[in-house]
Write a protein that holds these residues in place. Structure first.
Motif, mmCIF file in Angstrom:
data_model
loop_
_atom_site.group_PDB
_atom_site.id
_atom_site.type_symbol
_atom_site.label_atom_id
_atom_site.label_comp_id
_atom_site.label_asym_id
_atom_site.label_seq_id
_atom_site.Cartn_x
_atom_site.Cartn_y
_atom_site.Cartn_z
ATOM 1 N N GLY A 193 0.807 -1.225 0.000
ATOM 2 C CA GLY A 193 0.000 0.000 0.000
ATOM 3 C C GLY A 193 0.834 1.264 0.000
ATOM 4 N N ILE A 194 1.766 1.399 -0.958
ATOM 5 C CA ILE A 194 2.684 2.543 -0.976
ATOM 6 C C ILE A 194 1.923 3.852 -1.147
ATOM 7 C CG2 ILE A 194 4.599 3.635 -2.204
ATOM 8 C CD1 ILE A 194 5.607 0.829 -2.867
ATOM 9 N N ASP A 195 0.962 3.867 -2.074
ATOM 10 C CA ASP A 195 0.200 5.101 -2.306
ATOM 11 C C ASP A 195 -0.528 5.545 -1.039
ATOM 12 O OD1 ASP A 195 1.052 5.189 -4.897
ATOM 13 O OD2 ASP A 195 -0.777 4.312 -5.746
ATOM 14 N N GLU A 196 -1.095 4.567 -0.314
ATOM 15 C CA GLU A 196 -1.815 4.900 0.914
ATOM 16 C C GLU A 196 -0.865 5.413 1.985
ATOM 17 O OE1 GLU A 196 -4.158 1.535 2.081
ATOM 18 O OE2 GLU A 196 -5.919 2.323 1.025
ATOM 19 N N ARG A 197 0.331 4.851 2.046
ATOM 20 C CA ARG A 197 1.317 5.340 3.018
ATOM 21 C C ARG A 197 1.656 6.798 2.745
ATOM 22 N NH1 ARG A 197 6.003 0.875 2.502
ATOM 23 N NH2 ARG A 197 4.628 -0.799 1.816
ATOM 24 N N VAL A 198 1.899 7.112 1.466
ATOM 25 C CA VAL A 198 2.234 8.480 1.089
ATOM 26 C C VAL A 198 1.084 9.420 1.427
ATOM 27 C CG1 VAL A 198 2.743 10.010 -0.852
ATOM 28 C CG2 VAL A 198 3.850 7.774 -0.709
ATOM 29 N N LYS A 199 -0.140 9.023 1.096
ATOM 30 C CA LYS A 199 -1.311 9.855 1.404
ATOM 31 C C LYS A 199 -1.436 10.062 2.915
ATOM 32 C CE LYS A 199 -4.082 8.535 -2.630
ATOM 33 N NZ LYS A 199 -5.266 7.758 -3.088
ATOM 34 N N GLY A 200 -1.195 8.990 3.671
ATOM 35 C CA GLY A 200 -1.300 9.080 5.124
ATOM 36 C C GLY A 200 -0.295 10.052 5.706
ATOM 37 N N LEU A 201 0.945 9.987 5.239
ATOM 38 C CA LEU A 201 1.976 10.905 5.716
ATOM 39 C C LEU A 201 1.648 12.346 5.309
ATOM 40 C CD1 LEU A 201 5.114 8.714 4.947
ATOM 41 C CD2 LEU A 201 4.212 9.275 7.202
ATOM 42 N N ASP A 202 1.119 12.505 4.096
ATOM 43 C CA ASP A 202 0.740 13.846 3.638
ATOM 44 C C ASP A 202 -0.420 14.410 4.460
ATOM 45 O OD1 ASP A 202 2.685 13.948 1.698
ATOM 46 O OD2 ASP A 202 1.358 13.338 0.049
ATOM 47 N N LEU A 203 -1.287 13.535 4.975
ATOM 48 C CA LEU A 203 -2.426 13.991 5.773
ATOM 49 C C LEU A 203 -2.063 14.230 7.238
ATOM 50 C CD1 LEU A 203 -5.331 11.775 4.353
ATOM 51 C CD2 LEU A 203 -5.137 14.264 4.197
ATOM 52 N N GLY A 204 -0.827 13.898 7.607
ATOM 53 C CA GLY A 204 -0.399 14.215 8.965
ATOM 54 C C GLY A 204 -0.052 13.037 9.843
#
Length: 224
Positions: free
Chosen positions: A84-95
């Motif tokens: 889930g690389i895309d989800e990890r990136v989104k999660g980090l971007d969301l805080g």
């Protein structure tokens, strides 16, 4: 520390609960996105959220978005599938503050939990000092003048809360919130007993737990 786990895999959740409780944390568990969102809106006493992204009823990313949208700075450790690389990136971007890909080592997770909770408290070390008293949050060991102080798990939890808020009033209700998991019954009288036992063991030299009658307790600030 008090931790909220949002994970719908009951086997994994049970393993996390056993591991983190075994390390001395107070841990609560929910299994859906709507449950964790509701818990975070009604309880500000958590030190860390362990958040699975693939939750039913509300995706973990939406939970995180709402959390940060309310201005809550609670540290968040994301659990996600290995691909889930895309989800990890989104999660980090969301805080989100950190993530771990499943499967993972419980030993590594415990180390990351300790690091995130220290960061959330503004500490760079696991040790909290208060005059001659030193409390190691990682090892859950207290010493005075270098000598070990024998404390029960409940007394250690109580000491940790008071140290984190040294010089500030902590009410009995706040202590119950911080020290007790959901469904666990602890009365105000029980808190008084724990305070009495803790006083007998740590009140030496400049260390003093003051009682503000009808309001709560305060670990008096030591001025140098």
């Amino acid at each position: 520390m008090r931790i909220l786990i949002a994970e719908d895999d009951q086997v994994l959740a049970d393993g996390l609960l056993r591991s983190l409780r075994g390390s001395g944390a107070v841990v609560d568990h929910v299994a859906s996105g709507t449950e964790v969102d509701a818990a975070l809106m009604t309880n500000n006493e958590f030190d860390l959220l362990i958040l699975d992204l693939g939750l039913p009823k509300m995706h973990g990313l939406e939970v995180l978005k709402r959390l940060r949208g309310r201005g809550q700075a609670l540290p968040v450790l994301i659990l996600t599938a290995a691909d889930g690389i895309d989800e990890r990136v989104k999660g980090l971007d969301l805080g989100a503050d950190d993530y771990m890909a499943k499967p993972f080592s419980l030993q590594e997770l415990e180390a990351r939990v300790r690091a995130l909770t220290r960061r959330g408290m503004g500490a760079t070390s696991s040790a909290i000092r208060h005059g001659p008293l030193v409390y190691d949050q990682a090892g859950r060991v207290a010493t005075i003048d270098g000598k070990l102080v024998e404390l029960s798990a409940r007394e250690l939890g109580l000491l940790e809360v008071l140290l984190q808020r040294a010089g500030r009033l902590v009410s009995k209700e706040q202590l119950v919130e911080r020290l007790c998991e959901w469904g666990e019954e602890v009365s105000n009288n029980a808190i008084e007993v724990y305070i009495h036992r803790l006083r007998k063991k740590i009140e030496r030299g400049p260390i003093r737990i003051a009682t503000v009658r009808g309001l709560g307790y305060c670990l008096e600030k030591i001025t140098v």
